[in-house]
Motif scaffolding. Structure first.
Motif, PDB file in Angstrom:
ATOM      1  N   UNK A  72       0.734  -1.242  -0.036  1.00 60.06           N
ATOM      2  CA  UNK A  72       0.212   0.070   0.153  1.00 60.06           C
ATOM      3  C   UNK A  72       0.936   1.221   0.065  1.00 60.06           C
ATOM      4  N   UNK A  74       4.085   1.793  -0.870  1.00 61.27           N
ATOM      5  CA  UNK A  74       4.564   1.770  -2.266  1.00 61.27           C
ATOM      6  C   UNK A  74       3.623   2.330  -3.381  1.00 61.27           C
ATOM      7  N   UNK A  75       2.347   1.770  -3.595  1.00 65.38           N
ATOM      8  CA  UNK A  75       1.555   1.902  -4.279  1.00 65.38           C
ATOM      9  C   UNK A  75       1.060   3.524  -4.163  1.00 65.38           C
ATOM     10  N   UNK A  78       3.810   5.846  -5.355  1.00 66.15           N
ATOM     11  CA  UNK A  78       3.892   5.753  -6.811  1.00 66.15           C
ATOM     12  C   UNK A  78       2.857   6.628  -7.387  1.00 66.15           C
TER      13      UNK A  78
ATOM     14  N   UNK B  75      -5.673  -5.196  -4.659  1.00 67.53           N
ATOM     15  CA  UNK B  75      -5.093  -5.106  -3.403  1.00 67.53           C
ATOM     16  C   UNK B  75      -6.379  -4.693  -2.314  1.00 67.53           C
ATOM     17  N   UNK B  86      -6.211  -1.626   5.203  1.00 70.62           N
ATOM     18  CA  UNK B  86      -5.242  -1.324   4.514  1.00 70.62           C
ATOM     19  C   UNK B  86      -4.384  -0.003   5.051  1.00 70.62           C
ATOM     20  N   UNK B  90      -1.157   0.414   7.112  1.00 68.76           N
ATOM     21  CA  UNK B  90       0.076   1.502   6.142  1.00 68.76           C
ATOM     22  C   UNK B  90       0.395   2.573   7.287  1.00 68.76           C
ATOM     23  N   UNK B 115       9.640   2.239   2.317  1.00 68.47           N
ATOM     24  CA  UNK B 115       8.637   2.935   1.457  1.00 68.47           C
ATOM     25  C   UNK B 115       8.335   4.189   1.686  1.00 68.47           C
TER      26      UNK B 115
END
Lengths: 116, 116, 116, 116
Positions: A72, A74-75, A78, B75, B86, B90, B115
């Motif tokens: 999550x 890194x997504x 990005x 995801x 999530x 995170x 990350x």
């Protein structure tokens, strides 16, 4: 109103800035980092049967939660670097899949099953 | 209040249910589907320089947005099936990274860059 | 004597040279290309049960063979660019795994099961 | 004559048999294990520039060699379980790429650059 993903993206931006890591956070590099984390997530499930994968024990569950977190992070990072709104993009894609996969025709068939 | 990711997870749940696809959505299978989509995302950047990857053209940008959407959908669906929040996961991981990577010590060094 | 992988590496070298593609074949880029192809291979199996995956139909078999080919080509090219002898490296690792995973102790247990 | 990959596949077969691990080595599971190892390989290059990736230091080189070995072991094992001759499949694909990518037309252009 700031959404939860915008808040997370903001934290990640600050995290990178104070460490001078923005130089490493090109989309190319972040996509690789994302692939690396997804590899770790997949590895958690590789020897489990599909049934076992639905009920991991407490230790595996903790590791899986941490891998989902890394994916999550890194997504979100990005998407932020690329200026893409993840939820909007996902909603658009789901609208498209909803039209494309007629419930009657695809019922119970995994052939070309899309995300969802 | 329902967050944007909860709303998305709800739509994915309904999407799978009306097509009788819940049987395919084990964590093992969804992790594989996620890996497949991340592979497509990585492929978009493979021949670009890091600099080029930061400024993709309009056609590449549209493809990248669609791949980011697919990754997000799988995801969110995987986390929902596993009962993992999530954003909470995170945030927890980012708290940990914040403590672990001292800004002074890791400044400008990609060694073990986490990350963000 | 030239082995089959050395012969393949030689063909790939010539293939890249005549197209002036050596400039794109950095280890970083080739590792990404490899990840992209492995993503396509994984996608072939994502909705199959483990049992089904052992007996794919003729069309799926042809696609899987082509994906295995793509993975092999990028792997051989990456190793060649890095100057690594894949078979020697694999034999060394297997020697190590043979010592590390005592057959009596690990019999029938997938816990931390290594390659093979 | 037994080729080097056939010999490696034979060792992997014996390795799995004496540990009673054949039950875990379905194509689905092995494809996941392959994806996991490729994720570790990609992670080695994620923060490096393309230039740096071509000249890793001694420690990184050793890690990269070990990751290439793991990828090779799972790839050879997966192909063996599926009854695919990797080198033959790769040679066929390279023949096809040779015809498909005209050297004059694709010279110096990474657009749709295939494996090689």
């Amino acid at each position: 109103m700031t959404t939860e993903l915008e808040r997370l993206a903001g934290r990640l931006r600050a995290f990178a800035r104070v460490r001078d890591w923005e130089q490493f956070h090109t989309p190319k590099n972040l996509a690789m980092a994302l692939a690396g984390e997804v590899g770790e997530l997949v590895a958690e499930f590789q020897w489990l049967t599909p049934e076992e994968s639905a009920a991991p024990g407490p230790e595996a569950s903790a590791r899986i939660r941490a891998e989902l977190a890394d994916v999550t992070l890194y997504l979100v990072r990005l998407a932020d670097v690329l200026g893409v709104d993840l939820v909007e993009a996902a909603e658009d894609k789901l609208d498209e899949n909803d039209r494309r996969y007629d419930p009657g025709r695809y019922r119970g068939s995994a052939r070309k099953a899309p995300p969802a």
